[in-house]
Design an enzyme around this catalytic site. Structure first.
Site, mmCIF file in Angstrom:
data_model
loop_
_atom_site.group_PDB
_atom_site.id
_atom_site.type_symbol
_atom_site.label_atom_id
_atom_site.label_comp_id
_atom_site.label_asym_id
_atom_site.label_seq_id
_atom_site.Cartn_x
_atom_site.Cartn_y
_atom_site.Cartn_z
ATOM 1 N N ALA A 72 0.876 -1.168 0.000
ATOM 2 C CA ALA A 72 0.000 0.000 0.000
ATOM 3 C C ALA A 72 0.912 1.215 0.000
ATOM 4 O O ALA A 72 1.125 1.851 1.026
ATOM 5 C CB ALA A 72 -0.921 0.000 1.209
ATOM 6 N N CYS A 130 -6.555 0.418 -8.575
ATOM 7 C CA CYS A 130 -5.761 0.325 -7.347
ATOM 8 C C CYS A 130 -6.690 0.041 -6.165
ATOM 9 O O CYS A 130 -7.695 0.724 -6.001
ATOM 10 C CB CYS A 130 -5.003 1.627 -7.118
ATOM 11 N N SER A 194 -3.050 -5.403 -8.751
ATOM 12 C CA SER A 194 -2.990 -6.254 -7.553
ATOM 13 C C SER A 194 -4.410 -6.585 -7.114
ATOM 14 O O SER A 194 -5.351 -5.877 -7.426
ATOM 15 C CB SER A 194 -2.234 -5.532 -6.436
ATOM 16 N N GLY A 245 0.745 -10.448 -13.263
ATOM 17 C CA GLY A 245 0.323 -11.091 -12.027
ATOM 18 C C GLY A 245 1.124 -12.337 -11.738
ATOM 19 O O GLY A 245 0.869 -13.391 -12.305
ATOM 20 N N THR A 268 6.528 -8.105 -8.876
ATOM 21 C CA THR A 268 7.037 -8.817 -7.701
ATOM 22 C C THR A 268 8.243 -9.697 -8.051
ATOM 23 O O THR A 268 9.108 -9.929 -7.213
ATOM 24 C CB THR A 268 5.904 -9.672 -7.076
#
Lengths: 306, 255
Positions: A72, A130, A194, A245, A268
């Site tokens: 966040a 988001c 996300s 993703g 990520t």
């Protein structure tokens, strides 16, 4: 050795390979974009820019857990005026650079898009998804088909650049949203942002760990959901899809292409495999293609469909 | 590896100067001098600190009271809990053997370089502060050269002034420094002039700590994972060093 072709054409943008630095990861400065391009990314996306500067949420803003990452950050960014100074001479980056723009209303999206129009970006990404920043994305209703249509149309009117609309995996009507973006003139869909938001509580202090308490979930946990979303969106729209993703290996990237993506975003994976994840994923894709008799990456797109 | 804070109890607190305290806590695992940990106060914030003490299983961070986070940390008592994650980053590289080195700490930067000074043999330790009460760790080392800007203790002048004199008299193989970036830049220039290798620890606003968010960029180098310690060779290709930094919002400002 067989000659394997990894280059792709994404809305008339030539990418030397299908890996793209996802927005929000490392895209804060020109120097980092250049470094990521040197690490093999086929294209790079800047961290999202709003009209005014934003400090974002307090730390912790990014943490990891057994199945991925949760963040966040809260759209911290220097605002469009500073971004214009930071992101110059983009031709020298070594890969196409995509802008990512955010706003709290149609007019702000337009202002940011106009502000960056002379900077040499190859495309504009609009994240309407988001899950953890008040005023933006899901928390302000930008992820509905109507809002998606309105915002996309507004930006479409003022730019000739390809527009990618980034959609959320956490809404049931994902194909309707993708269709709304396409109808409004989007050139492609980035699927997905996300998921969540999720929460991690530290049980010793009995408090949520993230400064904003909740955050978007990415990484391995997101991958099967992202693959399904891309698979569904591929059936619903005719415009190309950037699949994002949980991609950190060549096998993951190929899976995403088979679901229907033309290119893949990596975020990520920069954590799990290092900043050179892009060249690693490309080498692994090539290896798989050689072993399985493919010499053109584009032949894999959508082949998981009946 | 899971990047989440682990809760530890503060087991001791030491007043170092009128505005700086050291908080000690149990610490397991590896640590290289110069690496940092992220310190979390639930519902408040999380900030990076280099360990200033490490002894068996007890580590310490020396914290100057400055902003909201450090003010809150200063209200903590023995037995209170804080969260720790890390260690992160690349620390200093020690030199083995008899080669002479110099370790320079400016202001609270002394805390960041203190564990290196514990470990590096045959090093001249230099510490500078604005004024005497701000000097740290006065009795920690066998010998330490002290300087103050106002001349209230030791050499009157900056660490760079003193270092310039020392470099003329000693044959240092390497100079390590941590402190305000303007000071670090001058140390770097001085080292270049004398063809001495240097290593400096650079500070930036840190968010993730593990190289993914891009917040702590300095010329394409991520302070949190590529640094925070950089050597002369790295610094040569970092034009932002000594010039600009990126704030919490991502705005680039002059140092």
């Amino acid at each position: 050795m067989t000659d394997v072709k990894l280059s792709v054409n994404l809305c008339n943008i030539r990418l030397s390979n299908p890996t793209i630095l996802a927005s929000g990861i490392l895209g804060t400065t020109r120097a980092l974009l250049k470094r990521v391009a040197e690490c093999g990314a086929g294209a790079v996306t800047i961290k999202s820019i709003s009209k005014e500067a934003r400090e974002g949420h307090n730390n912790p803003t990014v943490i990891t857990y057994e199945a991925g990452m949760i963040n966040a950050v809260g759209y911290s960014n220097p605002g469009v005026e500073s971004a214009r100074i930071e992101f110059t001479n983009l031709k020298e980056i070594g890969a196409p650079v995509f802008a990512s723009i955010i706003g709290t209303c149609n007019d702000e999206f337009v202002k940011v898009a106009e502000g960056l129009s002379e900077s040499g970006f190859s495309a504009i990404e609009i994240p309407l998804s988001c899950p953890h920043t008040p005023g933006f994305g899901l928390l302000s209703g930008q992820g509905t088909p109507k809002a998606t249509y309105d915002i996309t149309s507004a930006v479409r009117r003022i730019t000739h650049l390809p527009i990618f609309v980034k959609i959320s995996p956490s809404i049931p009507e994902i194909t309707t949203v993708a269709k709304a973006a396409e109808d409004a003139g989007a050139s492609g869909i980035t699927a997905v942002n996300s998921m969540g938001p999720g929460m991690i509580i530290n049980i010793e202090s009995k408090k949520p760990v993230l400064g904003f308490k909740v955050g978007g979930v990415t990484g391995d946990a997101l991958r099967p959901i992202a693959v399904r979303c891309v698979y569904d969106v591929y059936k619903a729209v005719k415009i190309p899809i950037i699949g994002v993703g949980g991609i950190s290996t060549g096998r993951h990237a190929i899976e995403m292409l088979m679901a229907g993506a033309v290119a893949v975003g990596i975020g990520t994976g920069v954590y799990t495999r290092g900043i050179d994840v892009f060249s690693k994923v490309c080498a692994e894709m090539k290896q798989w293609m050689i072993e399985n008799g493919y010499n053109n990456i584009n032949d894999l797109v959508g082949i998981a469909h009946d | 590896m899971i990047e989440q804070p682990k809760i530890v109890k503060i087991c001791d607190i030491k007043d170092e100067t009128p505005n700086a305290k050291t908080f000690f806590f149990e610490y397991m695992g590896h640590y290289d001098p110069g690496q940092f940990v992220m310190v979390w106060i639930p519902l408040n914030d999380e900030k990076p600190f280099t360990l200033s003490y490490i002894n068996r299983n007890i580590a310490g961070i020396t914290v100057l009271k400055r902003g909201n986070f450090t003010k809150t940390l200063h209200t903590k008592k023995i037995g209170d809990q804080i969260g720790i994650r890390g260690p992160y980053g690349r620390g200093y590289s020690l030199i083995k053997g008899n080669a002479a080195t110099c370790i320079v700490g400016g202001g609270i930067g002394m805390a960041s370089i203190a564990c290196l000074a514990d470990k590096q043999e045959n090093a001249t330790i230099v510490q500078g502060s604005r004024t005497m009460p701000e000097l740290l760790f006065r009795h920690r080392y066998k010998e330490m050269r002290l300087c103050t800007d106002d001349g209230s203790f030791g050499y009157k002048g900056t660490t760079v002034d003193l270092l310039r004199e020392l470099v003329g008299k000693h044959d240092y193989q390497k100079i390590y420094a941590c402190g305000p970036e303007k000071m670090l830049y001058k140390v770097y220039e001085l080292c270049n002039e004398h063809h001495i290798e240097c290593e400096v620890s650079i500070e930036r606003y840190i968010k993730c700590g593990f190289g993914i968010c891009g917040q702590c960029d300095c010329s394409g180098q991520r302070i949190c994972i590529d640094g925070p310690v950089f050597n002369s060779k790295d610094l040569k290709d970092m034009p932002d060093f000594g010039k600009t930094e990126i704030t919490k919002s991502g705005k680039r400002i002059s140092l």
